[in-house]
Enzyme design. Structure first.
Site, PDB file in Angstrom:
ATOM      1  NE  ARG A 290      -0.392 -11.231   8.984  1.00  9.36           N
ATOM      2  CZ  ARG A 290      -0.603 -12.050   7.947  1.00  9.36           C
ATOM      3  NH1 ARG A 290       0.228 -12.096   6.936  1.00  9.36           N
ATOM      4  NH2 ARG A 290      -1.659 -12.842   7.921  1.00  9.36           N
TER       5      ARG A 290
ATOM      6  CG  HIS B  23      -0.991  -8.679   4.448  1.00 11.50           C
ATOM      7  ND1 HIS B  23       0.361  -8.568   4.651  1.00 11.50           N
ATOM      8  CD2 HIS B  23      -1.300  -7.867   3.407  1.00 11.50           C
ATOM      9  CE1 HIS B  23       0.859  -7.720   3.753  1.00 11.50           C
ATOM     10  NE2 HIS B  23      -0.122  -7.284   2.993  1.00 11.50           N
TER      11      HIS B  23
ATOM     12  CE1 TYR C 134      -2.557 -16.102   5.744  1.00 13.08           C
ATOM     13  CE2 TYR C 134      -4.446 -15.302   4.506  1.00 13.08           C
ATOM     14  CZ  TYR C 134      -3.339 -15.055   5.290  1.00 13.08           C
ATOM     15  OH  TYR C 134      -3.018 -13.770   5.613  1.00 13.08           O
TER      16      TYR C 134
HETATM   17  C1  LIG Z   1       6.611  -5.325  -5.669  1.00 17.82           C
HETATM   18  C2  LIG Z   1       5.384  -5.787  -4.959  1.00 17.82           C
HETATM   19  N1  LIG Z   1       4.879  -7.001  -5.216  1.00 17.82           N
HETATM   20  C3  LIG Z   1       3.783  -7.426  -4.573  1.00 17.82           C
HETATM   21  C4  LIG Z   1       3.146  -6.620  -3.668  1.00 17.82           C
HETATM   22  C5  LIG Z   1       1.902  -7.095  -2.935  1.00 17.82           C
HETATM   23  N2  LIG Z   1       2.221  -7.347  -1.536  1.00 17.82           N
HETATM   24  C6  LIG Z   1       1.895  -6.465  -0.578  1.00 17.82           C
HETATM   25  S1  LIG Z   1       2.381  -6.981   0.947  1.00 17.82           S
HETATM   26  C7  LIG Z   1       3.010  -8.414   0.324  1.00 17.82           C
HETATM   27  C8  LIG Z   1       3.639  -9.439   1.235  1.00 17.82           C
HETATM   28  C9  LIG Z   1       4.795  -8.920   2.000  1.00 17.82           C
HETATM   29  O1  LIG Z   1       5.190  -9.865   2.959  1.00 17.82           O
HETATM   30  P1  LIG Z   1       6.441  -9.619   3.853  1.00 17.82           P
HETATM   31  O2  LIG Z   1       7.556  -9.084   3.051  1.00 17.82           O
HETATM   32  O3  LIG Z   1       6.688 -10.853   4.625  1.00 17.82           O
HETATM   33  O4  LIG Z   1       5.971  -8.421   4.832  1.00 17.82           O
HETATM   34  P2  LIG Z   1       4.775  -8.410   5.902  1.00 17.82           P
HETATM   35  O5  LIG Z   1       3.582  -7.805   5.206  1.00 17.82           O
HETATM   36  O6  LIG Z   1       4.546  -9.802   6.347  1.00 17.82           O
HETATM   37  O7  LIG Z   1       5.216  -7.527   7.021  1.00 17.82           O
HETATM   38  C10 LIG Z   1       2.839  -8.476  -1.061  1.00 17.82           C
HETATM   39  C11 LIG Z   1       3.257  -9.605  -1.893  1.00 17.82           C
HETATM   40  C12 LIG Z   1       3.696  -5.336  -3.438  1.00 17.82           C
HETATM   41  N3  LIG Z   1       3.162  -4.490  -2.551  1.00 17.82           N
HETATM   42  N4  LIG Z   1       4.815  -4.951  -4.086  1.00 17.82           N
END
Ligand SMILES: Cc1ncc(C[n+]2csc(CCOP(=O)(O)OP(=O)(O)O)c2C)c(N)n1
Ligand SMILES: [Mg+2]
Length: 359
Positions: free
Chosen positions: A257, A261, A270
């Site tokens: 990425r 985020h 971080y």
């Molecule tokens: C059920 C749930 N828990 C927490 C969140 C908050 N949240 C949004 S994005 C994220 C991280 C996701 O990371 P990843 O699966 O690696 O996907 P990326 O964003 O890196 O593409 C979190 C914890 C959420 N949207 N839904």
């Protein structure tokens, strides 16, 4: 002691970071140079769109935005490998896949601008909308795959989940049922190394994320997610076998990425700078461009011209978004309930009064 079972995870790569071929058994997609050029152009379009969307948010014209910077090869490969009647269950940053399927950039902007009409996109109506509750889309895709199997339809459900999302029960539940029932499900784990501020190393003790599919009885493959050719070859293989009744597959697309985020995040807090710098050296567009240029299939001038054309097209989409009339305030209350509960009736009245006072 004897061995009960043995497993291996293969890693697939055709193009190295400099765009040089690392193997000569080229897949079908690599033999179609004209299509490769088209897919490269799609990646470049997504990148131009992405930068513009971030700029719109920074200037107060978009609520928030989840960038796809660095994921272009994985996303374009996923979208272009699918048939129109297959089902796509995305998370929230797979624009490259969705544009290929007909979703308009203005719809992405509407969605991130807080207007749900963006989810009523021009892509296939049977595709799922963006899914922010992490990993739940995997279950939607597994359900679709089950429906295809029950109806004996030669269709495939494709879902994308992040490295973080692959730690969730929803992901494991989806791949488990796909393995148990031999469902046509392709689950792509886009491993961009971070789940907001949580690094991949803190997500799991597993050596690869692809191997999570082994416990479910699925075929698994780890792919260089910055290599469009490898990603398309992996997707073509996974979709073909799923369509022909040979079951599901887990593909881990190893990428990075390159952005924050979302626009609500500041990854400099971080992430070490040298890690990001090293990732830029492996990014997907540079290597594809170098490869196409080495084949004399693309020139620097064509690259500049196409980038300018992308900017014009993106501007037209931005204007369409900005010119879309906002929904009336009451709309956020009016389409979810048949009969509005009393507390929402009160909130609706309060919102309308505040709206009137502001105008
Ligand atoms: C059920 C749930 N828990 C927490 C969140 C908050 N949240 C949004 S994005 C994220 C991280 C996701 O990371 P990843 O699966 O690696 O996907 P990326 O964003 O890196 O593409 C979190 C914890 C959420 N949207 N839904
Ligand atoms: Mg991630």
């Amino acid at each position: 002691m004897s061995i009960a079972a043995t497993f291996e995870i293969e890693f697939l790569q055709y193009l190295d970071a400099d765009g040089k071929l690392v193997r000569d058994d080229l897949p079908a997609i690599a033999r179609d140079i004209r299509q490769l050029v088209e897919l490269y152009k799609e990646m470049l379009f997504v990148r131009v769109f992405d930068a513009k969307a971030v700029a719109l948010q920074r200037t107060g014209k978009l609520g928030t935005y989840a960038s796809c910077l660095g994921h272009e090869a994985a996303h374009v490969a996923i979208g272009s490998a699918m048939q129109e009647d297959d089902v796509f269950a995305p998370m929230y940053r797979e624009y490259g896949a969705q544009f290929h399927r007909g979703v308009k950039p203005r719809e992405v902007l509407l969605y991130w601008g807080g207007d749900e009409r963006g989810s009523d996109f021009s892509g296939p109506a049977h595709d799922f909308a963006w899914c922010v509750p992490i990993a739940t889309q995997c279950l939607h895709a597994a359900g679709s795959a089950l429906a295809f199997k029950v109806r004996k339809e030669p269709r495939v459900a494709v879902t994308v989940v992040g490295d973080g999302g692959s730690s969730k029960g929803d992901f494991y539940g989806a791949i488990n049922v796909a393995g148990a029932m031999q469902l046509p499900l392709v689950a792509v784990i886009v491993n961009n190394q971070w789940a907001i501020s949580v690094p991949r190393t803190m997500q799991t003790g597993a050596k690869t994320l692809a191997q999570k599919g082994i416990a479910a009885g699925l075929e698994c493959l780890q792919v260089d997610g910055n290599d469009l050719i490898a990603m398309r070859a992996a997707m073509d293989h996974a979709i073909k076998r799923a369509r022909h009744g040979h079951g599901g597959m887990v593909i881990e697309a190893v990428t990075y990425r390159l952005s924050d985020h979302t626009t609500a995040d500041d990854a400099r807090r971080y992430r070490p700078d040298d890690e990001v710098k090293a990732a830029w050296a492996r990014e997907p567009l540079k290597r594809m461009k170098a490869y196409l240029m080495s084949l004399n299939a693309w020139t620097e001038k064509e690259d500049e011209d196409w980038k300018a054309e992308c900017a014009t097209r993106v501007d037209a989409e931005v204007n369409a978004y900005l010119e879309t009339k906002s929904q009336p305030t009451a709309a956020m209350f009016d389409y979810t309930w048949g009969e509005l509960p009393a507390d929402l009736v009160a909130q609706r009245a309060e919102a309308l009064a505040a709206d009137k006072a502001a105008h």
